[in-house]
Enzyme design. Structure first.
Site, PDB file in Angstrom:
ATOM      1  N   SER A  40     -92.466-108.338  34.710  1.00 29.22           N
ATOM      2  CA  SER A  40     -92.373-109.761  34.455  1.00 29.22           C
ATOM      3  C   SER A  40     -90.943-110.238  34.675  1.00 29.22           C
ATOM      4  O   SER A  40     -90.039-109.851  33.938  1.00 29.22           O
ATOM      5  CB  SER A  40     -92.799-110.015  33.005  1.00 29.22           C
ATOM      6  OG  SER A  40     -92.298-111.236  32.574  1.00 29.22           O
ATOM      7  N   ILE A  43     -89.394-111.836  31.660  1.00 29.26           N
ATOM      8  CA  ILE A  43     -88.801-111.001  30.605  1.00 29.26           C
ATOM      9  C   ILE A  43     -87.507-110.355  31.097  1.00 29.26           C
ATOM     10  O   ILE A  43     -86.516-110.294  30.378  1.00 29.26           O
ATOM     11  CB  ILE A  43     -89.806-109.919  30.147  1.00 29.26           C
ATOM     12  CG1 ILE A  43     -91.001-110.590  29.470  1.00 29.26           C
ATOM     13  CG2 ILE A  43     -89.153-108.909  29.207  1.00 29.26           C
ATOM     14  CD1 ILE A  43     -92.098-109.653  29.066  1.00 29.26           C
ATOM     15  N   VAL A  48     -78.269-103.046  32.064  1.00 28.33           N
ATOM     16  CA  VAL A  48     -77.114-102.145  31.998  1.00 28.33           C
ATOM     17  C   VAL A  48     -77.581-100.767  32.489  1.00 28.33           C
ATOM     18  O   VAL A  48     -78.712-100.625  32.917  1.00 28.33           O
ATOM     19  CB  VAL A  48     -76.528-102.057  30.570  1.00 28.33           C
ATOM     20  CG1 VAL A  48     -75.692-103.267  30.246  1.00 28.33           C
ATOM     21  CG2 VAL A  48     -77.618-101.846  29.544  1.00 28.33           C
ATOM     22  N   ALA A  51     -73.674 -95.992  35.011  1.00 27.45           N
ATOM     23  CA  ALA A  51     -72.937 -94.752  35.279  1.00 27.45           C
ATOM     24  C   ALA A  51     -73.933 -93.604  35.257  1.00 27.45           C
ATOM     25  O   ALA A  51     -74.858 -93.593  34.450  1.00 27.45           O
ATOM     26  CB  ALA A  51     -71.867 -94.539  34.218  1.00 27.45           C
ATOM     27  N   LYS A  79     -68.129 -91.172  41.144  1.00 31.17           N
ATOM     28  CA  LYS A  79     -67.703 -90.852  39.774  1.00 31.17           C
ATOM     29  C   LYS A  79     -67.465 -89.343  39.666  1.00 31.17           C
ATOM     30  O   LYS A  79     -68.369 -88.558  39.954  1.00 31.17           O
ATOM     31  CB  LYS A  79     -68.804 -91.299  38.798  1.00 31.17           C
ATOM     32  CG  LYS A  79     -68.554 -90.862  37.367  1.00 31.17           C
ATOM     33  CD  LYS A  79     -69.658 -91.303  36.424  1.00 31.17           C
ATOM     34  CE  LYS A  79     -69.480 -90.676  35.060  1.00 31.17           C
ATOM     35  NZ  LYS A  79     -70.597 -90.947  34.153  1.00 31.17           N
ATOM     36  N   VAL A 183    -103.317-105.024  25.561  1.00 32.57           N
ATOM     37  CA  VAL A 183    -103.604-103.670  26.060  1.00 32.57           C
ATOM     38  C   VAL A 183    -104.970-103.271  25.508  1.00 32.57           C
ATOM     39  O   VAL A 183    -105.173-103.294  24.290  1.00 32.57           O
ATOM     40  CB  VAL A 183    -102.518-102.676  25.573  1.00 32.57           C
ATOM     41  CG1 VAL A 183    -102.825-101.261  26.037  1.00 32.57           C
ATOM     42  CG2 VAL A 183    -101.135-103.122  26.036  1.00 32.57           C
ATOM     43  N   THR A 339     -76.413 -90.411  30.277  1.00 30.78           N
ATOM     44  CA  THR A 339     -77.521 -89.480  30.494  1.00 30.78           C
ATOM     45  C   THR A 339     -78.895 -90.139  30.615  1.00 30.78           C
ATOM     46  O   THR A 339     -79.874 -89.444  30.923  1.00 30.78           O
ATOM     47  CB  THR A 339     -77.560 -88.458  29.336  1.00 30.78           C
ATOM     48  OG1 THR A 339     -77.293 -89.135  28.104  1.00 30.78           O
ATOM     49  CG2 THR A 339     -76.551 -87.361  29.540  1.00 30.78           C
TER      50      THR A 339
HETATM   51  P1  FAD Z   1     -85.770-102.239  30.960  1.00 25.10           P
HETATM   52  O1  FAD Z   1     -84.654-102.345  31.915  1.00 25.10           O
HETATM   53  O2  FAD Z   1     -85.677-103.020  29.695  1.00 25.10           O
HETATM   54  O3  FAD Z   1     -87.091-102.658  31.737  1.00 25.10           O
HETATM   55  C1  FAD Z   1     -88.261-102.992  31.057  1.00 25.10           C
HETATM   56  C2  FAD Z   1     -89.258-103.584  32.049  1.00 25.10           C
HETATM   57  O4  FAD Z   1     -90.468-103.832  31.361  1.00 25.10           O
HETATM   58  C3  FAD Z   1     -88.829-104.894  32.675  1.00 25.10           C
HETATM   59  O5  FAD Z   1     -89.198-104.919  34.030  1.00 25.10           O
HETATM   60  C4  FAD Z   1     -89.630-105.932  31.909  1.00 25.10           C
HETATM   61  O6  FAD Z   1     -89.875-107.082  32.663  1.00 25.10           O
HETATM   62  C5  FAD Z   1     -90.905-105.138  31.666  1.00 25.10           C
HETATM   63  N1  FAD Z   1     -91.703-105.647  30.549  1.00 25.10           N
HETATM   64  C6  FAD Z   1     -91.458-105.565  29.224  1.00 25.10           C
HETATM   65  N2  FAD Z   1     -92.434-106.172  28.525  1.00 25.10           N
HETATM   66  C7  FAD Z   1     -93.312-106.645  29.435  1.00 25.10           C
HETATM   67  C8  FAD Z   1     -94.524-107.372  29.351  1.00 25.10           C
HETATM   68  N3  FAD Z   1     -95.039-107.787  28.183  1.00 25.10           N
HETATM   69  N4  FAD Z   1     -95.161-107.679  30.495  1.00 25.10           N
HETATM   70  C9  FAD Z   1     -94.681-107.314  31.702  1.00 25.10           C
HETATM   71  N5  FAD Z   1     -93.538-106.620  31.853  1.00 25.10           N
HETATM   72  C10 FAD Z   1     -92.869-106.307  30.728  1.00 25.10           C
HETATM   73  N6  FAD Z   1     -78.031 -95.225  31.295  1.00 25.10           N
HETATM   74  C11 FAD Z   1     -77.283 -94.482  32.114  1.00 25.10           C
HETATM   75  O7  FAD Z   1     -77.791 -93.547  32.738  1.00 25.10           O
HETATM   76  N7  FAD Z   1     -75.947 -94.733  32.263  1.00 25.10           N
HETATM   77  C12 FAD Z   1     -75.323 -95.700  31.566  1.00 25.10           C
HETATM   78  O8  FAD Z   1     -74.122 -95.921  31.760  1.00 25.10           O
HETATM   79  C13 FAD Z   1     -76.083 -96.447  30.632  1.00 25.10           C
HETATM   80  N8  FAD Z   1     -75.510 -97.414  29.871  1.00 25.10           N
HETATM   81  C14 FAD Z   1     -76.273 -98.081  28.948  1.00 25.10           C
HETATM   82  C15 FAD Z   1     -75.677 -98.973  28.057  1.00 25.10           C
HETATM   83  C16 FAD Z   1     -76.439 -99.595  27.074  1.00 25.10           C
HETATM   84  C17 FAD Z   1     -75.789-100.515  26.090  1.00 25.10           C
HETATM   85  C18 FAD Z   1     -77.834 -99.387  27.015  1.00 25.10           C
HETATM   86  C19 FAD Z   1     -78.683-100.074  26.002  1.00 25.10           C
HETATM   87  C20 FAD Z   1     -78.430 -98.517  27.901  1.00 25.10           C
HETATM   88  C21 FAD Z   1     -77.662 -97.849  28.851  1.00 25.10           C
HETATM   89  N9  FAD Z   1     -78.245 -96.928  29.713  1.00 25.10           N
HETATM   90  C22 FAD Z   1     -77.469 -96.190  30.551  1.00 25.10           C
HETATM   91  C23 FAD Z   1     -79.689 -96.768  29.726  1.00 25.10           C
HETATM   92  C24 FAD Z   1     -80.285 -97.523  30.901  1.00 25.10           C
HETATM   93  O9  FAD Z   1     -79.917 -98.871  30.863  1.00 25.10           O
HETATM   94  C25 FAD Z   1     -81.808 -97.437  30.811  1.00 25.10           C
HETATM   95  O10 FAD Z   1     -82.184 -96.111  30.647  1.00 25.10           O
HETATM   96  C26 FAD Z   1     -82.422 -97.926  32.078  1.00 25.10           C
HETATM   97  O11 FAD Z   1     -81.962 -99.177  32.401  1.00 25.10           O
HETATM   98  C27 FAD Z   1     -83.915 -97.949  31.958  1.00 25.10           C
HETATM   99  O12 FAD Z   1     -84.364 -99.073  31.272  1.00 25.10           O
HETATM  100  P2  FAD Z   1     -85.913 -99.330  31.266  1.00 25.10           P
HETATM  101  O13 FAD Z   1     -86.387 -99.458  32.658  1.00 25.10           O
HETATM  102  O14 FAD Z   1     -86.547 -98.309  30.406  1.00 25.10           O
HETATM  103  O15 FAD Z   1     -86.056-100.720  30.482  1.00 25.10           O
END
Ligand code: FAD
Length: 497
Positions: A40, A43, A48, A51, A79, A183, A339
């Site tokens: 979405s 959303i 972030v 690295a 890096k 769901v 990580t």
């Molecule tokens: P998100 O990026 O939050 O994606 C979630 C997805 O789900 C989005 O596409 C959203 O649209 C979708 N979604 C949610 N709810 C719905 C819904 N109801 N309907 C449809 N779609 C939905 N990792 C590293 O390896 N190195 C780093 O330096 C690092 N720094 C970080 C710093 C911080 C402060 C944080 C919090 C995390 C960091 N991470 C880092 C972790 C990294 O950001 C995440 O592991 C990575 O971005 C994966 O995120 P994700 O895809 O799980 O979640």
């Protein structure tokens, strides 16, 4: 005729986790599966996660990503490690580099020889015997087919998700834009049957990958799997992130600068710098955190600071029924050693290896869960090490870290290092011996014992061996181009469009 029981895979969420999973599954198992990803735009993603660690290169090789194409598309830089500032004491600085330190033998690791030489004033800093560390300090970099240099990347998280999306769609992944509203579960066993979008569209699947970030829509929202909280050992729970203009050539390393209630990252990309202040809200208010971050960035800010809250720990079952959680939905360990993206990549690789073609059974989920739990546990211990081994007593936060009790698994490692100078990498461990050694010494662990292998050499032999090693590294580093020069000719991304 195939009797394959799981063919329809539905990925909920399209952040880094969703698109890494989609890219890996479509590349490796594409012809056997139908893969749909729902995300979405409304959303958005956490935005972030910029690295990485060297396993990123292995993953890219596995899914056939060309390095130059990837670096240009994501404004990436190289890096070589992480510089930790003010961690053991205010004013301290050390680098946890990705390189190999000195030359180890089957009998003992190099740092034992160094320790003996150091006691006789024959040795300089341990980092002088590490090529990657010296290159990082000098702002130099080069890589080629034959180069043994070990490195990772800094990348733009949003551009990376777009890059992987393109690869995945080319490999046949169907993307559906829309918000998941509901769901649906099977009445017989509670397995997820379908996602229902706000538009009314219903997406059915055999296996669901929850990549919905901290929302954990399926694994927690629907299945209520439960969470194991690790915040007693890793107490930070908040971060402000902001992007700034680059005001100096990109350094080939991440900076992790401790402050009195956490730490701050600085990640240099080609077109900008990523910054963030990680903190524990018990010891620092949000307003103070924001002010502190903005007071300690270089260059004009390009975005408004964004607050992110998190809880440290893991989902009790990463794989529950027919839902596998990946990325932030599966748990979170703060970004100190970068990580999280690695954990997504290893999880996607594991899913490919253990893909439940013959049906989802408790045995396959248990195997997956055991391995995932081990990955998280050992990274958790390595992170705690940075906090526990501090001598800082200038704030309640650091006193709490210094005085906290820690998991036995970590205490045993610290005792072994202090008493005998031994560090180890168990077969499924991520962190190498040199990683443990650099962080333990950087955090001022007091080492009493060491292996006496170094005593088999005379003083003159030890001195000459160390000098040769050091000067070879120094002269090789001197011949390298600067990091900026190398990027300009190898993978310049140009101005963002
Ligand atoms: P998100 O990026 O939050 O994606 C979630 C997805 O789900 C989005 O596409 C959203 O649209 C979708 N979604 C949610 N709810 C719905 C819904 N109801 N309907 C449809 N779609 C939905 N990792 C590293 O390896 N190195 C780093 O330096 C690092 N720094 C970080 C710093 C911080 C402060 C944080 C919090 C995390 C960091 N991470 C880092 C972790 C990294 O950001 C995440 O592991 C990575 O971005 C994966 O995120 P994700 O895809 O799980 O979640």
């Amino acid at each position: 005729m195939s009797d394959q029981k799981v063919t329809k895979v539905v990925i909920a969420g399209g952040g880094t986790a969703g698109w890494i999973t989609a890219a890996a599954l479509s590349k490796q198992l594409g012809p056997l599966l139908s893969i749909t990803l729902v995300e979405s735009d409304q959303i958005g993603t956490v935005g972030v996660g910029e690295a990485t660690i060297p396993t990123h290169r292995t993953f890219h090789r596995l899914i056939g990503v060309d390095e130059q194409e990837f670096m240009k598309a994501t404004q990436a830089t190289f890096k070589l490690g992480i510089a930790f500032e003010n961690w053991a004491r205010i004013g301290d600085r050390y680098i946890h580099s990705f390189g190999q330190i000195g030359r180890s033998t089957w009998m003992a690791d190099f740092h034992h020889v160094w320790r003996r030489a150091q006691a006789e004033d024959l040795a300089t800093d341990l980092g002088d015997y590490c090529f990657e560390l010296q290159a990082a300090e000098a702002g130099k970099f080069a890589t080629s087919e034959k180069s043994p240099i070990n490195y990772a990347y800094h990348l733009d998280a949003t551009l990376y998700a777009q890059f992987l999306r393109k690869k995945s769609e080319e490999a046949g992944v169907r993307r559906v834009e829309g918000r998941i509203d509901r769901v649906e579960q099977r009445s017989t066993d509670g397995h997820v049957e379908a996602l229902v979008l706000q538009s009314g569209e219903r997406i059915e699947g055999d296996l669901f990958i929850d990549c919905t970030g901290f929302r954990a829509l399926l694994i927690e929202g629907t299945l209520q799997t439960g969470f194991e909280d690790w915040s007693e050992w890793l107490p930070t729970n908040s971060a402000f992130a902001v992007q700034t203009e680059a005001v100096e050539p990109a350094r080939p390393y991440t900076r992790a600068m401790a402050h009195d209630a956490g730490w701050q990252w600085r990640i240099p990309l080609q077109h900008r710098v990523g910054n963030g202040l990680v903190y524990c809200s018990e010891y620092l208010s949000d307003d103070e955190a924001q002010t502190r971050l903005l007071g300690n960035v270089e260059g004009r800010t390009l975005t408004d600071p964004r607050l992110i809250r998190y809880q440290t720990g893991r989902r009790k079952k990463i794989w529950n029924k027919n839902v596998v959680s990946m990325g932030l939905s599966s748990g979170f360990l703060e970004p100190l050693e970068s990580t999280s993206i690695h954990l997504i990549q290893i999880a996607a690789t594991r899913l490919i290896q253990l893909f439940p073609f013959s049906g989802i059974t408790p045995a396959i989920a248990a195997r997956y869960n055991d391995q995932s739990a081990n990955d998280l546990r050992q990274i958790r211990d390595f992170l705690i090490l940075h906090y526990k081994l501090t001598e800082r007593d200038d704030s309640p936060f650091w006193r709490r870290c210094r005085d906290m009790s820690i998991p036995d698994t970590l205490q045993e490692r610290i005792d072994l290092f202090r008493e005998h100078g031994h560090a180890y990498q168990a077969p499924d461990d991520l962190f190498r011996v040199d990683s443990w050694v650099q962080v333990m010494l950087g955090q001022r662990a007091r080492v009493e014992g060491y292996h006496r292998m170094g005593h088999m050499m005379s003083t003159a032999q030890a001195k000459s061996a160390l000098e040769t090693m050091r000067s070879n590294i120094a002269s090789t580093v001197a011949k390298l181009p600067t990091h900026a020069e190398f990027i300009a000719r190898y993978c310049a991304a140009g101005k963002p469009g």
